[in-house]
Motif scaffolding. Structure first.
Motif, PDB file in Angstrom:
ATOM      1  N   SER A  51      27.137  57.989  31.653  1.00  0.00           N
ATOM      2  CA  SER A  51      28.515  57.535  31.810  1.00  0.00           C
ATOM      3  C   SER A  51      29.297  58.281  32.868  1.00  0.00           C
ATOM      4  O   SER A  51      30.459  57.962  33.120  1.00  0.00           O
ATOM      5  CB  SER A  51      29.246  57.630  30.468  1.00  0.00           C
ATOM      6  N   ASP A  52      28.699  59.258  33.505  1.00  0.00           N
ATOM      7  CA  ASP A  52      29.363  60.022  34.545  1.00  0.00           C
ATOM      8  C   ASP A  52      28.288  60.492  35.514  1.00  0.00           C
ATOM      9  O   ASP A  52      27.097  60.440  35.202  1.00  0.00           O
ATOM     10  CB  ASP A  52      30.106  61.217  33.931  1.00  0.00           C
ATOM     11  N   GLY A  53      28.696  60.937  36.666  1.00  0.00           N
ATOM     12  CA  GLY A  53      27.752  61.428  37.651  1.00  0.00           C
ATOM     13  C   GLY A  53      28.178  62.778  38.181  1.00  0.00           C
ATOM     14  O   GLY A  53      29.177  63.351  37.753  1.00  0.00           O
ATOM     15  N   VAL A  54      27.447  63.277  39.131  1.00  0.00           N
ATOM     16  CA  VAL A  54      27.730  64.573  39.729  1.00  0.00           C
ATOM     17  C   VAL A  54      28.944  64.449  40.646  1.00  0.00           C
ATOM     18  O   VAL A  54      29.045  63.509  41.436  1.00  0.00           O
ATOM     19  CB  VAL A  54      26.500  65.085  40.512  1.00  0.00           C
ATOM     20  N   GLY A  55      29.854  65.401  40.535  1.00  0.00           N
ATOM     21  CA  GLY A  55      31.036  65.416  41.390  1.00  0.00           C
ATOM     22  C   GLY A  55      31.929  64.214  41.174  1.00  0.00           C
ATOM     23  O   GLY A  55      32.332  63.931  40.050  1.00  0.00           O
ATOM     24  N   ASP A  56      32.215  63.483  42.249  1.00  0.00           N
ATOM     25  CA  ASP A  56      33.142  62.357  42.155  1.00  0.00           C
ATOM     26  C   ASP A  56      32.488  61.045  41.732  1.00  0.00           C
ATOM     27  O   ASP A  56      33.141  60.003  41.730  1.00  0.00           O
ATOM     28  CB  ASP A  56      33.905  62.181  43.472  1.00  0.00           C
ATOM     29  N   ALA A  57      31.229  61.069  41.354  1.00  0.00           N
ATOM     30  CA  ALA A  57      30.561  59.846  40.875  1.00  0.00           C
ATOM     31  C   ALA A  57      31.061  59.504  39.473  1.00  0.00           C
ATOM     32  O   ALA A  57      31.262  60.381  38.638  1.00  0.00           O
ATOM     33  CB  ALA A  57      29.050  60.035  40.853  1.00  0.00           C
ATOM     34  N   ASP A 116      26.907  55.956  41.673  1.00  0.00           N
ATOM     35  CA  ASP A 116      27.748  54.920  42.265  1.00  0.00           C
ATOM     36  C   ASP A 116      28.314  55.318  43.631  1.00  0.00           C
ATOM     37  O   ASP A 116      28.938  54.506  44.295  1.00  0.00           O
ATOM     38  CB  ASP A 116      28.861  54.508  41.304  1.00  0.00           C
ATOM     39  N   ARG A 117      28.062  56.521  44.071  1.00  0.00           N
ATOM     40  CA  ARG A 117      28.446  56.970  45.420  1.00  0.00           C
ATOM     41  C   ARG A 117      27.249  56.871  46.372  1.00  0.00           C
ATOM     42  O   ARG A 117      27.285  57.385  47.473  1.00  0.00           O
ATOM     43  CB  ARG A 117      28.971  58.398  45.394  1.00  0.00           C
ATOM     44  N   LYS A 118      26.180  56.233  45.886  1.00  0.00           N
ATOM     45  CA  LYS A 118      24.948  56.006  46.663  1.00  0.00           C
ATOM     46  C   LYS A 118      24.246  57.302  47.049  1.00  0.00           C
ATOM     47  O   LYS A 118      23.590  57.386  48.085  1.00  0.00           O
ATOM     48  CB  LYS A 118      25.250  55.164  47.906  1.00  0.00           C
ATOM     49  N   ARG A 119      24.366  58.318  46.179  1.00  0.00           N
ATOM     50  CA  ARG A 119      23.652  59.571  46.386  1.00  0.00           C
ATOM     51  C   ARG A 119      22.407  59.556  45.514  1.00  0.00           C
ATOM     52  O   ARG A 119      22.424  59.054  44.400  1.00  0.00           O
ATOM     53  CB  ARG A 119      24.550  60.758  46.057  1.00  0.00           C
ATOM     54  N   ASN A 120      21.331  60.117  46.039  1.00  0.00           N
ATOM     55  CA  ASN A 120      20.024  60.048  45.392  1.00  0.00           C
ATOM     56  C   ASN A 120      19.297  61.381  45.501  1.00  0.00           C
ATOM     57  O   ASN A 120      19.494  62.125  46.460  1.00  0.00           O
ATOM     58  CB  ASN A 120      19.149  59.002  46.090  1.00  0.00           C
ATOM     59  N   HIS A 153       6.874  67.687  44.171  1.00  0.00           N
ATOM     60  CA  HIS A 153       7.840  67.820  45.248  1.00  0.00           C
ATOM     61  C   HIS A 153       9.189  67.228  44.872  1.00  0.00           C
ATOM     62  O   HIS A 153       9.327  66.524  43.877  1.00  0.00           O
ATOM     63  CB  HIS A 153       7.303  67.197  46.551  1.00  0.00           C
ATOM     64  N   PHE A 154      10.175  67.549  45.692  1.00  0.00           N
ATOM     65  CA  PHE A 154      11.563  67.170  45.453  1.00  0.00           C
ATOM     66  C   PHE A 154      12.100  66.503  46.713  1.00  0.00           C
ATOM     67  O   PHE A 154      11.944  67.023  47.819  1.00  0.00           O
ATOM     68  CB  PHE A 154      12.376  68.432  45.137  1.00  0.00           C
ATOM     69  N   HIS A 155      12.712  65.341  46.517  1.00  0.00           N
ATOM     70  CA  HIS A 155      13.379  64.619  47.598  1.00  0.00           C
ATOM     71  C   HIS A 155      14.874  64.934  47.442  1.00  0.00           C
ATOM     72  O   HIS A 155      15.500  64.484  46.476  1.00  0.00           O
ATOM     73  CB  HIS A 155      13.152  63.113  47.475  1.00  0.00           C
ATOM     74  N   PRO A 156      15.453  65.705  48.355  1.00  0.00           N
ATOM     75  CA  PRO A 156      16.815  66.208  48.161  1.00  0.00           C
ATOM     76  C   PRO A 156      17.903  65.158  48.357  1.00  0.00           C
ATOM     77  O   PRO A 156      17.711  64.166  49.058  1.00  0.00           O
ATOM     78  CB  PRO A 156      16.927  67.321  49.206  1.00  0.00           C
ATOM     79  N   PRO A 157      19.061  65.433  47.748  1.00  0.00           N
ATOM     80  CA  PRO A 157      20.228  64.594  47.991  1.00  0.00           C
ATOM     81  C   PRO A 157      20.756  64.849  49.410  1.00  0.00           C
ATOM     82  O   PRO A 157      20.405  65.866  50.007  1.00  0.00           O
ATOM     83  CB  PRO A 157      21.225  65.074  46.933  1.00  0.00           C
TER      84      PRO A 157
END
Length: 151
Positions: free
Chosen positions: A52-58, A80-84, A99-103
């Motif tokens: 129901s919420d995302g990181v930062g302003d998401a 919803d801010r199109k960050r992945n 491995h990690f695919h960074p934001p």
């Protein structure tokens, strides 16, 4: 959600039991989970977990999770801010298996070695929840892949 060049036969057939275990862990461990659903109850390929919420302003976010019978996995976060970002474990040329695919855009290249070194389904799910919660509580993605042997 498949990397360029990632062949399904390398990833392997999906482990429905692992997806159900991960679904239950997300539901029980993360209070912001709204839904945790398999795309097909009889032959699932992907588990989608909405929060129901995302990181930062998401304002909202989703995890799409695949887990194979051979222990390969892909955990993809999008908001919803199109960050992945993605925590993955599968063969990938010129990259560590884990491995990690960074934001912010989870590029196919370059990737980083993942801070998640465990391989058991439940431990990987707990580690992903822990690292997401780390970023969520701080309101930023900085350090999300810096955990020391999570969970």
């Amino acid at each position: 959600m498949t990397d360029e060049g990632e062949r399904p036969e390398v990833f392997g057939p999906i482990d429905a039991g692992a997806l159900r275990e991960i679904r239950d862990l997300f539901r029980n461990r993360e209070p912001l989970v709204e839904t945790a659903e398999l795309d097909d109850p009889l032959n699932p390929q992907t588990l989608s977990v909405t929060v129901s919420d995302g990181v930062g302003d998401a304002d909202s976010a989703r995890f799409d999770i695949r887990w194979s019978l051979s222990g390969n996995y892909a955990v993809h976060y999008t908001d919803d801010r199109k960050r992945n970002f993605r925590f993955d474990c599968h063969p990938k040329p010129d990259a560590p298996t884990r491995h990690f695919h960074p934001p912010p855009d989870a590029p196919s290249r370059p990737v980083e070695a993942s801070c998640i070194t465990v391989s058991e389904t439940g431990l990987v799910a707990r580690a992903v929840i822990q690292r997401w919660r780390y970023a969520y509580d701080r309101g930023a993605f900085d350090g999300i892949n810096d955990g020391q042997n999570p969970p």
